[in-house]
Design a protein around this motif. Sequence first.
Motif, PDB file in Angstrom:
ATOM      1  N   THR A  75      54.296  32.471  66.909  1.00 19.05           N
ATOM      2  CA  THR A  75      54.515  32.111  68.324  1.00 19.05           C
ATOM      3  C   THR A  75      54.173  33.255  69.285  1.00 19.05           C
ATOM      4  O   THR A  75      53.797  33.010  70.424  1.00 19.05           O
ATOM      5  N   ALA A  76      54.263  34.491  68.794  1.00 16.37           N
ATOM      6  CA  ALA A  76      53.905  35.626  69.654  1.00 16.37           C
ATOM      7  C   ALA A  76      52.407  35.688  69.934  1.00 16.37           C
ATOM      8  O   ALA A  76      51.965  36.419  70.823  1.00 16.37           O
ATOM      9  N   ARG A  90      56.539  34.015  75.739  1.00 16.52           N
ATOM     10  CA  ARG A  90      57.189  34.548  74.534  1.00 16.52           C
ATOM     11  C   ARG A  90      58.698  34.660  74.711  1.00 16.52           C
ATOM     12  O   ARG A  90      59.446  34.714  73.749  1.00 16.52           O
ATOM     13  N   GLY A  91      59.137  34.688  75.956  1.00 18.26           N
ATOM     14  CA  GLY A  91      60.543  34.902  76.290  1.00 18.26           C
ATOM     15  C   GLY A  91      61.453  33.740  75.956  1.00 18.26           C
ATOM     16  O   GLY A  91      61.008  32.678  75.483  1.00 18.26           O
ATOM     17  N   GLY A  92      62.731  33.948  76.201  1.00 13.30           N
ATOM     18  CA  GLY A  92      63.761  32.991  75.825  1.00 13.30           C
ATOM     19  C   GLY A  92      63.654  31.618  76.452  1.00 13.30           C
ATOM     20  O   GLY A  92      64.103  30.633  75.870  1.00 13.30           O
ATOM     21  N   ALA A  96      60.762  31.715  72.848  1.00 13.74           N
ATOM     22  CA  ALA A  96      61.828  32.556  72.240  1.00 13.74           C
ATOM     23  C   ALA A  96      61.287  33.186  70.961  1.00 13.74           C
ATOM     24  O   ALA A  96      61.875  33.047  69.870  1.00 13.74           O
ATOM     25  N   SER A  97      60.143  33.843  71.073  1.00 15.66           N
ATOM     26  CA  SER A  97      59.430  34.269  69.862  1.00 15.66           C
ATOM     27  C   SER A  97      60.087  35.427  69.129  1.00 15.66           C
ATOM     28  O   SER A  97      59.835  35.618  67.938  1.00 15.66           O
ATOM     29  N   GLU A  98      60.959  36.188  69.809  1.00 18.33           N
ATOM     30  CA  GLU A  98      61.617  37.281  69.082  1.00 18.33           C
ATOM     31  C   GLU A  98      62.575  36.710  68.038  1.00 18.33           C
ATOM     32  O   GLU A  98      62.593  37.134  66.895  1.00 18.33           O
ATOM     33  N   ALA A  99      63.328  35.691  68.466  1.00 15.36           N
ATOM     34  CA  ALA A  99      64.282  35.062  67.535  1.00 15.36           C
ATOM     35  C   ALA A  99      63.576  34.060  66.617  1.00 15.36           C
ATOM     36  O   ALA A  99      64.050  33.794  65.510  1.00 15.36           O
ATOM     37  N   ASN A 100      62.463  33.519  67.091  1.00 16.88           N
ATOM     38  CA  ASN A 100      61.738  32.476  66.340  1.00 16.88           C
ATOM     39  C   ASN A 100      60.260  32.825  66.240  1.00 16.88           C
ATOM     40  O   ASN A 100      59.427  32.247  66.929  1.00 16.88           O
ATOM     41  N   PRO A 101      59.924  33.781  65.390  1.00 16.23           N
ATOM     42  CA  PRO A 101      58.540  34.238  65.327  1.00 16.23           C
ATOM     43  C   PRO A 101      57.552  33.197  64.805  1.00 16.23           C
ATOM     44  O   PRO A 101      56.357  33.312  65.036  1.00 16.23           O
ATOM     45  N   ARG A 127      61.336  26.903  68.066  1.00 14.23           N
ATOM     46  CA  ARG A 127      62.576  27.525  68.554  1.00 14.23           C
ATOM     47  C   ARG A 127      63.718  27.246  67.587  1.00 14.23           C
ATOM     48  O   ARG A 127      64.880  27.126  67.997  1.00 14.23           O
TER      49      ARG A 127
END
Lengths: 190, 189
Positions: A75-76, A90-92, A96-101, A127
């Motif tokens: 997702t990033a 990419r943000g929440g 939300a790619s940090e939590a859901n790559p 997500r």
Amino acid sequence: MNALRLLLVALACTPVMGARAEPVNYAIDPSHTKVYWEVRHFGTSTHRGRFDTLEGSIAIDRDKGLGDVSISIATASVSSGVPALDAVLRGGSFLASEANPTAYFVAKQLRFDGERLSSLRGEFTLRGVSKPLSLNASNFACRTDAQLKREVCGGDFEATILRSDYGSTFGLPFVGDKVRLLISIEGIRQ
Amino acid sequence: MKKVLFTLAAVSIASMAHAEGATYAIDPSHTFVTFEAKHFNTSTLRGRFDKKEGTVSFDRQGKTGKAEITIDAGSIDTGVPALDTHLKSKDFFDVAQISGVKFVGDKFTFDGDKVSSVAGQLTMLGKTVPVTLKADNFNCYTNPLLKREVCGGDFETTIARTQWGMNYGLQYGLPDSIHLLIQVEAIKQ
């Protein structure tokens, strides 16, 4: 009628071409496989983008109408052509790619129209939320690639999701809820 | 008497609007040209041009308009770096030698208040050929952040690249036909 025809073909072929009954594996060709997305902006223009990094495996058993398709999207790797927007996506509020790559599509039910793969019925996870999703083929073909000297099968597949189904509600209704996913895919026979 | 006054008022307002028309600057973050090409009749390849600029002026009462958009062909972006390099080469856009891609649209067709098509000329590889962009959607709205009117839409056309002398690869089965999808938003000046 179709099932009877397949049965007759399978019976006729089995003694000589036993290998045909087994699923055929294809590796995704990354230079010809992308997921493109489209979403309406203020009811005016369609904003387009894509995901650049994908991985996946495809196994097709045409005789049984079964298969195993698995496509993972980083997702990033979202790319809209506007770097500042990519950061927001990419943000929440959106990917939300940090939590859901990874977003992924998996399917085991394949529908064929003769030799042509016409749809895949499976599940899409975005997500961290999984929902049933069918991909419909607007085009599907196989060829013997002149350069690779191997069979390449692929096509254009399409589905529309509601991003709110996956928990992304920011910007509604100005940034549309409907996200059209267009998947261009080519797999090289292994 | 009322009817005459109303008619006079209507005519004067119309002529005032006609004299004005309005100019809009292309919003580069909401304007893109995406091209689609069929790869060996199998999958569709999409790419876009990341750098562009332009202006559009149109007069809804007078039913006229003018659009001028310049695209930097060197900003072509398919997400496949090796392909981008090939597309920028002499085989396709020859960006080292040729400045860019330009569309000038001078014939606007309206369906009521909405632009339904823009006819003009597309210049690529130094060659100019007429094209018509058909609107699939057109709308104006007040952007809440910019606090200005934004007009735009989705336009499309299909071109035969050989008309501009972009002939590479036909013998290998690369298509002549290229579908262009243009998303535009322009901010009132």
